[in-house]
Design a protein around this motif. Sequence first.
Motif, PDB file in Angstrom:
ATOM      1  N   ARG A  34      18.693  31.026  25.132  1.00 60.74           N
ATOM      2  CA  ARG A  34      18.922  30.991  26.571  1.00 60.74           C
ATOM      3  C   ARG A  34      18.193  29.804  27.220  1.00 60.74           C
ATOM      4  O   ARG A  34      17.198  29.948  27.941  1.00 60.74           O
ATOM      5  N   THR A  40      25.970  31.610  32.111  1.00 58.17           N
ATOM      6  CA  THR A  40      26.189  33.042  31.897  1.00 58.17           C
ATOM      7  C   THR A  40      27.648  33.424  32.101  1.00 58.17           C
ATOM      8  O   THR A  40      28.201  34.251  31.376  1.00 58.17           O
ATOM      9  N   PHE A  57      21.313  37.441  23.042  1.00 60.33           N
ATOM     10  CA  PHE A  57      20.521  36.386  23.681  1.00 60.33           C
ATOM     11  C   PHE A  57      19.126  36.308  23.086  1.00 60.33           C
ATOM     12  O   PHE A  57      18.465  37.323  22.870  1.00 60.33           O
ATOM     13  N   ASP A  59      15.640  34.785  24.143  1.00 60.44           N
ATOM     14  CA  ASP A  59      14.961  34.239  25.317  1.00 60.44           C
ATOM     15  C   ASP A  59      14.023  33.108  24.937  1.00 60.44           C
ATOM     16  O   ASP A  59      13.408  33.105  23.873  1.00 60.44           O
ATOM     17  N   LYS A  62       7.693  31.393  26.586  1.00 59.21           N
ATOM     18  CA  LYS A  62       7.069  30.888  27.811  1.00 59.21           C
ATOM     19  C   LYS A  62       6.480  29.492  27.637  1.00 59.21           C
ATOM     20  O   LYS A  62       6.453  28.699  28.576  1.00 59.21           O
ATOM     21  N   GLN A  92      11.489  38.577  18.637  1.00 59.27           N
ATOM     22  CA  GLN A  92      12.827  38.788  19.204  1.00 59.27           C
ATOM     23  C   GLN A  92      13.881  38.935  18.112  1.00 59.27           C
ATOM     24  O   GLN A  92      14.753  39.805  18.189  1.00 59.27           O
TER      25      GLN A  92
END
Length: 387
Positions: A34, A40, A57, A59, A62, A92
């Motif tokens: 992503r 989207t 997805f 992510d 950070k 993930q």
Amino acid sequence: MVLFYAWTDMQLINYVNVKCNFYKDVDADLLIFRLSRISTSLVEEIRKEQIFSNIIFLDMPKSYLERKRKGIKESIDIFFNIYRIRSQLTSQLKMKLENKTYDLFFTAAFWSESLYVYKYITKYNRQIDIFFIEEGLSAYNSTKNWLFRTVPSFGIRAEIRNLLYYGLLSFKTKKRVKGLYLYCPEESNGKSGINLIKMPPITWKNFKSFHIIKEFSEKELKRVIPKYLTKEVIYIADAPKIQSKKPYQNIDKIVKYIIDCLDNSTICVKLHPLSQKSEIFFPLETTEIDIDNNTLPIELILFQCNLDNKLIITNTSTGVFGLIHTFHKHPYILFTYKICAVEAEKKEMDELVEKMRKQYIEKERIMIPKNEKELGDLLEQWKRRST
């Protein structure tokens, strides 16, 4: 079962094309990193068509940056991010892919943490073959081993990052790459060293892919397309040279000529998705020129536009080749790479453009000025032609 891994909109379109035409009856998952260049709404159009068994997805961690690092702190962070990024991505993948077994892995290159994904899925099958699917010019005229690098750069930071993050994994994994899907294999410089596979263009005959883009265009692009419908000249900017002290120098230089030669109200400037409008210094704010700084690929924006009588100006933009290769559009094109590019790039582009020119019935539609005077003359000729 096979896994497609994407991080840009054009990858999504090309993956749909490959899935529908080469793996129609094969179960496939689509894993999407992503990043900012994923729409989207385009994903939702793909989901509606039920092309993939699952759309998942991933992510962005950070500490992950999509830009050049700034300052000492961010530069030093490259040595420590490995642990954070590895931990977050692994967590993930474990949760979202679980222990699925895949036989094939599709990606555009080893960039954008493709190797993390590949390394994870090989825990459950050590014999997974890899196929690359084109996204842009890097699949056609890149230097040897470019697609096998873990970031699209030959800089020292890229070398350090590769060693810290992946060690020898990229070298070991290279042998698993079995093919590269291209729209025009005949235009490849052959330096990838990979078996080339021809993809069908996306026209109405290639219905699934065509329909998805059409639906996406009619909904999501309503706010963007109108300005292109009324403009006669479209300048498509290259990606900024982020390692340079003046990353936008070529854009500044060429747009100044366009402003001086043409009616500003007829011009639209499409910045590259990685560009920051605030960092560009040419005096556009005082003109009537439209500046488009959205992250959507120009190929998708111009998908439904009639380009027969439009002039597209670019240096080496991937988007122009996408319009021709992927969607079979043939606008007037003025390339500026002989004015802006380094010598090595000029030779590569000459070879690629000459191959591309063969697809044009009216070959004079492709113009390549050798210097600034010729550029000005060609723009003046265009101005007389369009009035």
